[in-house]
Design a protein around this motif. Structure first.
Motif, mmCIF file in Angstrom:
data_model
loop_
_atom_site.group_PDB
_atom_site.id
_atom_site.type_symbol
_atom_site.label_atom_id
_atom_site.label_comp_id
_atom_site.label_asym_id
_atom_site.label_seq_id
_atom_site.Cartn_x
_atom_site.Cartn_y
_atom_site.Cartn_z
ATOM 1 N N MET A 96 0.836 -1.184 0.000
ATOM 2 C CA MET A 96 0.000 0.000 0.000
ATOM 3 C C MET A 96 0.881 1.248 0.000
ATOM 4 S SD MET A 96 -3.027 -1.178 -0.168
ATOM 5 C CE MET A 96 -3.862 0.396 0.006
ATOM 6 N N LEU A 153 -11.695 0.961 -4.934
ATOM 7 C CA LEU A 153 -11.297 0.279 -6.159
ATOM 8 C C LEU A 153 -12.451 0.351 -7.152
ATOM 9 C CD1 LEU A 153 -9.285 -1.509 -7.730
ATOM 10 C CD2 LEU A 153 -10.320 -3.503 -6.608
ATOM 11 N N LEU A 155 -0.276 0.681 -6.723
ATOM 12 C CA LEU A 155 0.342 0.268 -5.467
ATOM 13 C C LEU A 155 1.819 0.676 -5.498
ATOM 14 C CD1 LEU A 155 -1.199 -3.312 -5.260
ATOM 15 C CD2 LEU A 155 -1.958 -1.278 -4.027
ATOM 16 N N LEU A 195 -3.288 -2.729 -9.327
ATOM 17 C CA LEU A 195 -4.381 -3.644 -9.011
ATOM 18 C C LEU A 195 -5.595 -3.209 -9.821
ATOM 19 C CD1 LEU A 195 -5.450 -6.003 -7.306
ATOM 20 C CD2 LEU A 195 -5.998 -4.357 -5.521
ATOM 21 N N TRP A 244 -12.734 -1.929 -1.624
ATOM 22 C CA TRP A 244 -11.658 -1.066 -1.145
ATOM 23 C C TRP A 244 -10.353 -1.875 -1.134
ATOM 24 C CZ3 TRP A 244 -12.698 4.029 0.623
ATOM 25 C CH2 TRP A 244 -14.052 4.358 0.652
ATOM 26 N N VAL A 245 -9.243 -1.150 -1.214
ATOM 27 C CA VAL A 245 -7.933 -1.785 -1.069
ATOM 28 C C VAL A 245 -7.236 -1.127 0.106
ATOM 29 C CG1 VAL A 245 -5.771 -2.406 -2.212
ATOM 30 C CG2 VAL A 245 -7.855 -2.133 -3.566
ATOM 31 N N ARG A 246 -6.793 -1.945 1.060
ATOM 32 C CA ARG A 246 -6.228 -1.404 2.296
ATOM 33 C C ARG A 246 -5.247 -2.406 2.904
ATOM 34 N NH1 ARG A 246 -8.596 -4.556 6.019
ATOM 35 N NH2 ARG A 246 -10.794 -5.189 5.806
ATOM 36 N N PRO A 294 -1.413 -5.466 0.420
ATOM 37 C CA PRO A 294 -2.771 -5.059 0.018
ATOM 38 C C PRO A 294 -3.811 -6.151 0.227
ATOM 39 C CG PRO A 294 -1.397 -5.505 -1.910
ATOM 40 C CD PRO A 294 -0.481 -5.574 -0.720
ATOM 41 N N VAL A 339 -7.976 -6.657 -0.678
ATOM 42 C CA VAL A 339 -9.215 -6.182 -1.283
ATOM 43 C C VAL A 339 -10.350 -6.552 -0.330
ATOM 44 C CG1 VAL A 339 -10.772 -6.306 -3.257
ATOM 45 C CG2 VAL A 339 -8.282 -6.458 -3.607
ATOM 46 N N VAL A 396 -4.211 -10.346 -1.383
ATOM 47 C CA VAL A 396 -3.670 -10.310 -2.749
ATOM 48 C C VAL A 396 -2.490 -11.274 -2.911
ATOM 49 C CG1 VAL A 396 -2.527 -8.839 -4.452
ATOM 50 C CG2 VAL A 396 -4.481 -7.968 -3.153
ATOM 51 N N LEU A 428 -10.203 -9.719 -10.440
ATOM 52 C CA LEU A 428 -9.175 -8.896 -9.818
ATOM 53 C C LEU A 428 -7.806 -9.388 -10.289
ATOM 54 C CD1 LEU A 428 -10.585 -8.972 -6.164
ATOM 55 C CD2 LEU A 428 -10.957 -7.178 -7.874
ATOM 56 N N CYS A 468 -3.479 -8.410 -10.007
ATOM 57 C CA CYS A 468 -2.369 -7.594 -9.507
ATOM 58 C C CYS A 468 -1.124 -7.942 -10.298
ATOM 59 C CB CYS A 468 -2.149 -7.871 -8.015
ATOM 60 S SG CYS A 468 -1.009 -6.737 -7.200
#
Length: 485
Positions: A347, A363, A371, A377, A409-411, A449, A451, A461, A481, A483
């Protein structure tokens, strides 16, 4: 042909690699224990070289009552030849206990360290030792019993760098001369060596080989010593060829290096023959741990299998605390994994630290986010679904999910967060423990990351899906998805 003449020929031919470092270019240090082999070596070299270029060294190991007498004998012999003599006493028993080594290993390490100090002090570039053909046969047999590869089956080399002192050379002029020939030389020249009684002590592994095993093998083959010596010569030549090829291939597949790490092109490494794949790993370990004496087969083999078959993130321990990590199209091998530059998806900035389910970066579908470290991503709807293809997806960096139309969301991970890994019948596991089991390095876990919806994680991920994002035959809207770097 006399022994002196044979040594002269050796110095001008087989010993050519060491020739520039021998008198009159610089002084020559001679290790003399007082036994037949070292005393004969001193006598021969004193007849070949001007005496002012020679220096005698003797290390008293301090564990036998006779050691003081032997040291004085060496000193008197050097004085009679007008050759400088350096004698030192070391508590080898104490060293062995402190370093967890056998007496033989501790004694060898102490000797070589002493040789190096004296050589540098007097301006010598080479140290001559009295190892002979019988010693070579014993060494090869010892390595054979321990399961050595070509490097071990070479036995001792006529010319090699002094251990832990690559700027100094260790030369063995007697390596093709038998013990019997040396003892005959001593008789012919009225040399009276001291005899070390510990050489008969069969509690030492080498002495058991010499006095028990080799005589038994001689019943099967009277030429066993000569055959072992010949095997060493063949193995040395084969190893030299393989080592040169290994260095060449390592240069071709090396991507980048740091102070305590390097990275290899995995696909090019995989294309090498099996022997070279192993040899490259061994060579890398020696490069990162130059002081490591033995690199055993088993950890090299385990690392090879991990590098060949492991998924991204798989790690394998190599000797000397070195760690191999399977990365995206590369193999990273590090003496200090925490010092590695980061090539994994992470991240960006403070999005790695999440305090709420809705934290992170939205996202878009379709769309993508950036990223760290050059990774992206992406998310896109799947217009037509092939459930079999989705269920057998081989790419860890691609995932198919059904989140019922929820926003994504990506976190980074949340403190104490849990995930329900797909295929575990809804059972949950701590995300932190999953990351540990998946071999994600500790320094990368906070920024790795994830999702997620506002309610739960969907995809760790590159590793695993949450049960709540599973695609079924009746999923109305599937999202792909992906990456990549």
């Amino acid at each position: 042909m006399t022994l002196q003449k044979r040594v002269e020929i050796w110095l001008n031919n087989e010993g050519l690699a060491a020739r520039p470092f021998l008198p009159p270019s610089s002084k020559l240090v001679i290790s003399v224990s007082g036994g037949p082999d070292s005393l004969a070596l001193l006598h021969v070299l004193a007849a070949i070289f001007p005496l002012e270029y020679l220096v005698v060294v003797h290390l008293n190991h301090g564990w036998r009552a006779e050691a003081e007498t032997e040291a004085e004998f060496v000193r008197a012999t050097a004085v009679s030849l007008h050759i400088p003599c350096y004698i030192e006493k070391t508590d080898v028993i104490g060293l062995a206990r402190a370093e967890g080594l056998s007496l033989e290993e501790a004694g060898r390490n102490a000797r070589y360290a002493f040789f190096a100090r004296v050589a540098r002090q007097v301006g010598a570039n080479a140290i001559a030792v009295g190892h002979h053909a019988d010693d070579q046969a014993e060494t090869v047999l010892m390595h054979l019993l321990r399961g050595a590869g070509l490097a071990g089956l070479r036995g001792m080399l006529p010319v090699s760098p002094l251990p832990d002192a690559d700027d100094l050379w260790l030369i063995r002029p007697f390596l093709t001369t038998t013990r019997a020939e040396i003892e005959q030389y001593c008789r012919e020249h009225a040399l009276n060596p001291v005899i070390d009684p510990s050489n008969r002590d069969t509690t030492y592994f080498r002495n058991r080989l010499r006095h028990e095993l080799l005589p038994i093998l001689a019943d099967y083959n009277p030429q066993i010593k000569a055959r072992l010596q010949r095997m060493a010569a063949v193995a040395a030549a084969d190893f030299a060829l393989l080592d040169g090829l290994t260095q060449e291939k390592l240069g071709e597949i090396l991507l980048e290096t740091g102070a305590d790490w390097l990275a290899l092109d995995r696909s090019k490494w995989l294309a090498l023959p099996l022997s070279l794949r192993r040899a490259v790993l061994r060579q890398v370990v020696k490069r990162l741990r130059a002081d490591l004496r033995d690199v055993n087969f088993q950890p090299i083999e385990q690392a090879r299998l991990a590098a060949e078959k492991g998924k991204t993130g798989v790690q394998a321990a190599l000797p000397g605390g070195v760690m191999l990590t399977v990365e995206y199209e590369r193999l990273t091998i590090a003496a200090d994994p925490d010092a590695l530059p980061i090539h994994w998806p992470q991240m960006v900035g403070d999005t790695a630290v999440s305090t709420a389910l809705s934290a992170g970066v939205p996202l878009p579908i379709p769309g993508c986010i950036q990223l760290a470290n050059g990774w992206t991503l992406t998310a896109e709807p799947v217009p037509s679904m092939d459930l079999s293809q989705i269920q057998n997806n081989p790419d860890p960096w691609t995932a198919f999910v059904d989140v019922g139309g929820a926003d994504l969301w990506v976190r980074g991970r949340l403190a104490g967060e849990r995930i329900r890994p797909l295929g575990m019948s809804g059972q949950s596991a701590k995300l932190k423990e999953v990351m540990i089991n998946r071999k994600i390095p500790a320094r990368l876990r906070a920024g790795w990351p994830i999702v997620a919806t506002t309610a739960h994680p969907v995809w760790l991920v590159g590793h695993l899906l949450d049960e709540r994002g599973r695609v079924t035959a009746v999923s109305p809207a599937v999202i792909r998805l992906h990456c990549e770097k």
